[in-house]
Design a protein around this motif. Structure first.
Motif, PDB file in Angstrom:
ATOM      1  N   ALA A 150      11.154  26.624  -3.721  1.00  0.00           N
ATOM      2  CA  ALA A 150      10.901  28.073  -3.770  1.00  0.00           C
ATOM      3  C   ALA A 150       9.427  28.375  -4.008  1.00  0.00           C
ATOM      4  N   MET A 151       8.671  27.373  -4.415  1.00  0.00           N
ATOM      5  CA  MET A 151       7.236  27.613  -4.657  1.00  0.00           C
ATOM      6  C   MET A 151       6.494  27.663  -3.324  1.00  0.00           C
ATOM      7  N   SER A 152       5.396  28.415  -3.326  1.00  0.00           N
ATOM      8  CA  SER A 152       4.536  28.398  -2.139  1.00  0.00           C
ATOM      9  C   SER A 152       3.797  27.068  -2.121  1.00  0.00           C
ATOM     10  N   ALA A 153       3.185  26.748  -0.986  1.00  0.00           N
ATOM     11  CA  ALA A 153       2.480  25.471  -0.879  1.00  0.00           C
ATOM     12  C   ALA A 153       1.418  25.336  -1.976  1.00  0.00           C
ATOM     13  N   ASP A 154       0.687  26.407  -2.209  1.00  0.00           N
ATOM     14  CA  ASP A 154      -0.355  26.356  -3.234  1.00  0.00           C
ATOM     15  C   ASP A 154       0.229  26.160  -4.626  1.00  0.00           C
ATOM     16  N   GLU A 155       1.328  26.890  -4.875  1.00  0.00           N
ATOM     17  CA  GLU A 155       1.969  26.749  -6.193  1.00  0.00           C
ATOM     18  C   GLU A 155       2.460  25.322  -6.390  1.00  0.00           C
ATOM     19  N   ARG A 156       3.025  24.788  -5.319  1.00  0.00           N
ATOM     20  CA  ARG A 156       3.558  23.431  -5.407  1.00  0.00           C
ATOM     21  C   ARG A 156       2.421  22.432  -5.664  1.00  0.00           C
ATOM     22  N   TYR A 157       1.319  22.660  -4.963  1.00  0.00           N
ATOM     23  CA  TYR A 157       0.192  21.742  -5.159  1.00  0.00           C
ATOM     24  C   TYR A 157      -0.293  21.799  -6.603  1.00  0.00           C
ATOM     25  N   SER A 158      -0.436  23.006  -7.128  1.00  0.00           N
ATOM     26  CA  SER A 158      -0.968  23.071  -8.488  1.00  0.00           C
ATOM     27  C   SER A 158       0.059  22.566  -9.513  1.00  0.00           C
ATOM     28  N   PHE A 159       1.351  22.721  -9.193  1.00  0.00           N
ATOM     29  CA  PHE A 159       2.391  22.172 -10.071  1.00  0.00           C
ATOM     30  C   PHE A 159       2.219  20.657 -10.201  1.00  0.00           C
ATOM     31  N   TRP A 160       2.080  19.972  -9.069  1.00  0.00           N
ATOM     32  CA  TRP A 160       1.952  18.509  -9.122  1.00  0.00           C
ATOM     33  C   TRP A 160       0.581  18.075  -9.594  1.00  0.00           C
ATOM     34  N   GLU A 161      -0.419  18.871  -9.232  1.00  0.00           N
ATOM     35  CA  GLU A 161      -1.761  18.535  -9.697  1.00  0.00           C
ATOM     36  C   GLU A 161      -1.797  18.560 -11.220  1.00  0.00           C
ATOM     37  N   SER A 162      -1.203  19.596 -11.788  1.00  0.00           N
ATOM     38  CA  SER A 162      -1.238  19.691 -13.253  1.00  0.00           C
ATOM     39  C   SER A 162      -0.393  18.583 -13.878  1.00  0.00           C
ATOM     40  N   ASN A 163       0.730  18.248 -13.260  1.00  0.00           N
ATOM     41  CA  ASN A 163       1.538  17.155 -13.808  1.00  0.00           C
ATOM     42  C   ASN A 163       0.816  15.814 -13.718  1.00  0.00           C
ATOM     43  N   TYR A 164       0.235  15.542 -12.556  1.00  0.00           N
ATOM     44  CA  TYR A 164      -0.416  14.238 -12.404  1.00  0.00           C
ATOM     45  C   TYR A 164      -1.767  14.163 -13.099  1.00  0.00           C
ATOM     46  N   SER A 165      -2.297  15.303 -13.538  1.00  0.00           N
ATOM     47  CA  SER A 165      -3.520  15.215 -14.342  1.00  0.00           C
ATOM     48  C   SER A 165      -3.197  14.598 -15.700  1.00  0.00           C
ATOM     49  N   LYS A 166      -1.921  14.616 -16.073  1.00  0.00           N
ATOM     50  CA  LYS A 166      -1.518  14.037 -17.362  1.00  0.00           C
ATOM     51  C   LYS A 166      -1.263  12.534 -17.271  1.00  0.00           C
ATOM     52  N   CYS A 167      -0.973  12.049 -16.059  1.00  0.00           N
ATOM     53  CA  CYS A 167      -0.541  10.659 -15.877  1.00  0.00           C
ATOM     54  C   CYS A 167      -1.566   9.697 -16.483  1.00  0.00           C
ATOM     55  N   ILE A 168      -1.096   8.725 -17.256  1.00  0.00           N
ATOM     56  CA  ILE A 168      -2.022   7.737 -17.830  1.00  0.00           C
ATOM     57  C   ILE A 168      -1.942   6.399 -17.106  1.00  0.00           C
ATOM     58  N   ARG A 169      -1.168   6.365 -16.022  1.00  0.00           N
ATOM     59  CA  ARG A 169      -1.090   5.166 -15.184  1.00  0.00           C
ATOM     60  C   ARG A 169      -0.632   3.940 -15.966  1.00  0.00           C
ATOM     61  N   CYS A 170       0.391   4.159 -16.770  1.00  0.00           N
ATOM     62  CA  CYS A 170       0.975   3.048 -17.522  1.00  0.00           C
ATOM     63  C   CYS A 170       1.936   2.265 -16.641  1.00  0.00           C
ATOM     64  N   TYR A 171       2.345   2.863 -15.534  1.00  0.00           N
ATOM     65  CA  TYR A 171       3.280   2.254 -14.577  1.00  0.00           C
ATOM     66  C   TYR A 171       4.666   1.989 -15.160  1.00  0.00           C
ATOM     67  N   ALA A 172       5.021   2.716 -16.214  1.00  0.00           N
ATOM     68  CA  ALA A 172       6.377   2.579 -16.760  1.00  0.00           C
ATOM     69  C   ALA A 172       7.405   3.006 -15.718  1.00  0.00           C
ATOM     70  N   CYS A 173       7.094   4.075 -14.944  1.00  0.00           N
ATOM     71  CA  CYS A 173       8.043   4.572 -13.938  1.00  0.00           C
ATOM     72  C   CYS A 173       8.311   3.510 -12.878  1.00  0.00           C
ATOM     73  N   ARG A 174       7.289   2.763 -12.538  1.00  0.00           N
ATOM     74  CA  ARG A 174       7.446   1.695 -11.551  1.00  0.00           C
ATOM     75  C   ARG A 174       8.221   0.527 -12.154  1.00  0.00           C
ATOM     76  N   ASN A 175       7.835   0.145 -13.343  1.00  0.00           N
ATOM     77  CA  ASN A 175       8.411  -1.077 -13.914  1.00  0.00           C
ATOM     78  C   ASN A 175       9.885  -0.940 -14.283  1.00  0.00           C
ATOM     79  N   ILE A 176      10.312   0.271 -14.596  1.00  0.00           N
ATOM     80  CA  ILE A 176      11.710   0.462 -14.976  1.00  0.00           C
ATOM     81  C   ILE A 176      12.589   0.625 -13.743  1.00  0.00           C
TER      82      ILE A 176
END
Lengths: 277, 328
Positions: A150-176
């Motif tokens: 339901a988000m516009s393209a821009d809203e969606r981009y900023s949603f993920w941008e803000s989420n991935y700005s937090k990522c610390i690249r621990c790779y827990a999501c990959r390893n599990i």
């Protein structure tokens, strides 16, 4: 102690005593009531360490990869999601069914949001079941995806941008992740111009997107990626979006079921959707 | 000297012209130290989810940039803003002491670290309400005390006692001027929720346990991610890499984790720490034994972040207790 826990301990004691399995992967208590830890029980005197409660949330199947090529059977306690993870790993030629003994545990009491959309509360494969099967519930697996769409393209981009700005690249999501079973991950390749090791939003987003595409059509929807994320990024929302698209283009599709269906992006038929071309 | 809580914002305003102020705060659901925007100050955070180590040791840090034409031009990155870290907890302050040892002592000074360190002051806040995973008092710290901080704040219901502990701290306290009144704050002794049997002889005991069977079990549940090392306030390993674009680029360093399989992978593919058993052993050994050997203190400060955040719920305090039980 609950009935299932008692039965589980008895079952594991028997399987160890009659040498059906070398050891069993289950859950044990920690210092905190609301946390359990994967446990590896090889001595029948230790079976009392095993617990079964609403905090048994860690995915267990992938631990069997630690002894991928050893002799003898490994016992694994499997809820619906664990059993689908086992299917995933068998289908991906990582584990052999005959090397596993699956102790099924119907699961209906976990206090995790991700479990609300679970469509397989009973194990889809097992050797013996501890407890009675529970009622499967109709759940809208893609409810959250709707919010994102339901988000516009821009809203969606900023949603993920803000989420991935937090990522610390621990790779827990990959390893599990049971679908992340490559012997060498692209993200670990030290090559200039590949996945950069620097932590910034752009590189984090590249990692997030690549991870999604690598596992998207093989995701068993256990939600472990999202549970383990220390930065609370809604990681599974990405794979769920991909699965929703796949469902729309290729018909009903769920991964990690013993139905022999190949990952949808790994097979080709003349009838495949090609509207995008 | 005392500062009323209601005057805290005003006090920080008085120093905000000369310093960048970093305060614990929450953004997108993650608590960490961030630039103060002049807004309300929330002091209810126990330990922030992310430790303040990135203030001195950023996750990713430019070292120099280069351009290659007929000549090669190299520009070193050198920024040094004057900053005050406000509200740092005693465990995190002790962690800064540990990092100081690594980056400033033993005959080598890390210039990237030292530049920031020289221009950073710390106003610590003693803990009155430890988190459930806090165990700093088992690791030799006092929850209400941060001896290395420039200023220590002792919290009571309506005020802070302001204790300047260094010359620079005194100068900052003087800036608060009229907001300070005479007086002290009485606090009862704070005790951590989690206890572990850490002892003075444990580091040496562990150093004799490299081949002990305890390691076969202790890391089995580990999934090999870097969560414990990246939320740890003392883990200081880094890697150096390049970001190339044609004939120019940037050299940077970024955090690395001994829990990754490629951390010890050598040219040719050999890996001296091939499985998680060796990696978990290295982490615990480094925290509880190796660092003691080299610097005389533990590298674990008892903040409990790894205990709270580990996806598999590994718990270093349980490990310490297990080692304490071992008879050699």
């Amino acid at each position: 102690m609950n009935d299932i826990e008692t039965k589980l301990r008895e079952t594991v004691k028997r399987l160890l005593a009659d040498h059906t399995v070398r050891y069993v992967i289950g859950w044990e208590a920690t210092r905190f009531e609301d946390k359990t830890r994967p446990a590896f029980i090889s001595d029948s005197a230790d079976t009392d360490r095993l617990v079964w409660n609403k905090y048994c949330v860690s995915s267990l199947a992938k631990y069997a990869l630690d002894e991928q090529h050893s002799e003898g059977k490994i016992g694994i306690c499997v809820r619906g999601c664990d059993s689908r993870a086992v299917c995933r790993l068998i289908e991906d030629k990582q584990l052999l069914r005959e090397n596993l003994y699956l102790i099924g545990l119907p699961c209906d009491d976990k206090e995790m949001n991700i479990c609300d959309t679970c469509t397989h509360r009973n194990p889809v494969i097992y050797d013996e079941l501890v407890g009675e099967p529970v009622l499967e519930r109709q759940a809208d697996r893609f409810a959250m995806v709707g919010l994102m769409e339901a988000m516009s393209a821009d809203e969606r981009y900023s949603f993920w941008e803000s989420n991935y700005s937090k990522c610390i690249r621990c790779y827990a999501c990959r390893n599990i992740c049971p679908a992340c079973n490559c012997r060498a991950c692209y993200a670990d390749q030290e090559r200039v111009g590949w996945q950069g090791k620097q932590m910034n939003t752009a590189q984090n987003q590249i990692y997030g997107l690549t991870r999604t595409y690598h596992v998207g059509d093989r995701c068993i929807e256990c939600g472990e990626c999202e549970r383990v994320c220390p930065m609370m990024i809604p990681v599974m929302l990405q794979t769920r979006k991909m699965l929703k698209d796949i469902n729309e283009m290729f018909g009903d599709y769920e991964c990690g079921l013993p139905d022999g269906r190949a990952p949808v992006l790994g097979e080709y038929t003349l009838g495949d959707a090609d509207d995008f071309m | 000297m005392k500062l009323l809580k209601k005057d805290l914002k005003e006090a920080l305003r008085l120093i905000s012209d000369d310093f960048e102020l970093l305060l614990p705060g929450e953004g997108s659901g993650v608590s960490r130290f961030a630039l103060w925007d002049g807004g309300d100050i929330d002091l209810s955070y126990g330990n922030t989810q992310l430790p303040p180590k990135d203030i001195l040791f950023p996750h990713t840090e430019k070292m120099y940039s280069f351009k290659c034409a007929t000549d090669v031009e190299v520009t070193e990155e050198a920024e040094a803003k004057s900053r005050i870290v406000f509200g740092i907890r005693p465990c995190d302050m002790r962690a800064i002491e540990c990092m100081d040892k690594v980056f400033l002592e033993k005959g080598f000074t890390d210039s990237f670290y030292s530049r920031k360190r020289e221009h950073t002051l710390f106003i610590a806040m003693g803990c009155t309400n430890p988190c459930r995973t806090c165990f700093c008092d088992s690791m030799g710290l006092t929850p209400g005390d941060a001896p290395a901080a420039d200023i220590l704040l002792v919290e009571s219901d309506d005020s802070f006692e302001v204790k300047a502990q260094t010359q620079r701290g005194k100068e900052i306290a003087e800036c608060f001027g009229r907001l300070l009144t005479d007086g002290k704050v009485q606090v009862s002794k704070v005790s951590c929720a989690l206890k572990t049997k850490m002892s003075d002889d444990l580091p040496e005991k562990l150093s004799g346990m490299f081949e002990h069977p305890i390691w076969d079990e202790v890391g089995r549940a580990c999934i090999g991610c870097a969560t414990c090392t990246y939320v740890c306030p003392t883990c200081y390993c880094f890697d150096i890499s390049l970001d190339n674009h044609g004939s120019e680029g940037v050299s940077f360093r970024c955090w690395d984790s001994c829990m990754f399989s490629d951390y010890t992978r050598m040219a040719g593919g050999h890996n001296p720490r091939p499985t998680k058993k060796e990696r978990v052993r290295n982490r615990y050994m480094h925290k509880l034994s190796y660092f003691n050997e080299r610097y005389g203190s533990a590298l674990c400060v008892g903040c409990g972040r790894c205990v709270e955040k580990c996806p598999a719920n590994l718990d270093i305090t349980e490990f310490i207790d297990k080692v304490a039980e071992v008879r050699l």
